[in-house]
Enzyme design. Structure first.
Site, PDB file in Angstrom:
ATOM      1  N   LYS A  70       0.856  -1.182   0.000  1.00 40.80           N
ATOM      2  CA  LYS A  70       0.000   0.000   0.000  1.00 40.80           C
ATOM      3  C   LYS A  70       0.897   1.239   0.000  1.00 40.80           C
ATOM      4  O   LYS A  70       1.823   1.336   0.828  1.00 40.80           O
ATOM      5  CB  LYS A  70      -0.836  -0.024   1.279  1.00 40.80           C
ATOM      6  CG  LYS A  70      -2.251   0.485   1.150  1.00 40.80           C
ATOM      7  CD  LYS A  70      -2.966   0.189   2.475  1.00 40.80           C
ATOM      8  CE  LYS A  70      -4.348   0.741   2.511  1.00 40.80           C
ATOM      9  NZ  LYS A  70      -4.956   0.600   3.839  1.00 40.80           N
TER      10      LYS A  70
HETATM   11  O1  G3P Z   1      -7.498   1.402   5.886  1.00 41.06           O
HETATM   12  C1  G3P Z   1      -7.834   2.686   5.551  1.00 41.06           C
HETATM   13  C2  G3P Z   1      -9.207   3.156   6.000  1.00 41.06           C
HETATM   14  O2  G3P Z   1     -10.149   2.143   5.852  1.00 41.06           O
HETATM   15  C3  G3P Z   1      -9.230   3.856   7.319  1.00 41.06           C
HETATM   16  O3  G3P Z   1     -10.536   4.097   7.801  1.00 41.06           O
HETATM   17  O4  G3P Z   1     -12.059   4.741   9.638  1.00 41.06           O
HETATM   18  O5  G3P Z   1      -9.621   5.372   9.778  1.00 41.06           O
HETATM   19  O6  G3P Z   1     -11.144   6.507   8.165  1.00 41.06           O
HETATM   20  P1  G3P Z   1     -10.847   5.236   8.903  1.00 41.06           P
END
Ligand code: G3P
Length: 217
Positions: A83
């Protein structure tokens, strides 16, 4: 639509994978930072458990560092997808790693033009963050619709991986739009199983059955 777990937590992963509905895993530095132990071992065990694409993010921000870290992460297991953040160095790293046969997930995508660039440099997955856009009063799912429309117009093989999912409605909308993948925290996946009418219905079936057995006895 494929369903990934957005987590670095082995317990969550080990409890959901046996259900047969999990196609892959996404992690990020914030998620792995919460887990005790060596991140390489955790990633290896995740890969062995899910046996599907497992995103592991570089923390370097320069091109050379991203290449070095990306190549190293890719040696952990064949299921690792590197990533990289959507920056100019990240885009260059995506192009270089992809041309070496390493699958890349371009993350921190918040606009259709960023998604288009990621597709042009051969990203396997592009990760638009829907929840974080909703947080700033911008439609996250609107962005997914725009990206799907753009990708449909050309022959990009990049898959749209809906990230930053906060609730089951994001999953419903993603599936209705035809997004390739939704990555969700474990509690959001758990919530897909719950419906009060299922619980009430099952309770009633079992009670009726028991009553009938008692009468026959
Ligand atoms: O993995 C990246 C993403 O899904 C993070 O989510 O909830 O931290 O905005 P969040």
């Amino acid at each position: 639509m494929k369903l990934f777990i957005d987590s670095g937590n082995l317990k969550d992963i080990e409890s959901l994978v046996p259900l047969g509905i999990i196609d892959g895993i996404t992690t990020n530095p914030s998620l792995l930072a919460k887990e005790p132990g060596d991140y390489r071992e955790i990633l290896k065990r995740i890969c062995q458990t899910v046996k599907g694409p497992t995103s592991a993010e570089v923390v370097a921000t320069d091109f050379d560092g991203m290449l070095r870290e990306g190549r190293d992460l890719a040696t952990i297991d064949d299921h690792i997808v590197v990533k990289v953040p959507f920056t100019k160095d990240g885009v260059r790293a995506c192009k270089a790693l992809s041309s070496e046969g390493i699958r890349v997930n371009v993350t921190l995508v918040f606009s259709p033009t960023q998604a288009l660039i990621a597709a042009k440099v051969g990203a396997t997955f592009v990760s638009p963050f829907v929840g974080r856009l909703d947080d700033i009063a911008t439609s996250g799912m609107g962005l997914i619709g725009e990206i799907l429309e753009i990708f449909d117009n050309y022959e990009f093989t990049t898959e749209v991986l809906v990230a930053s999912v906060r609730h089951p409605l994001h999953i419903v909308e993603a599936a209705r739009m035809g997004a390739d993948i939704c990555t969700c925290p474990a509690p959001v996946i758990e919530s897909m199983f719950r419906h009060p009418l299922t619980d009430i219905g099952l309770e009633r079936f079992l009670k009726d059955w028991e009553k009938a057995q008692a009468v026959k006895a």
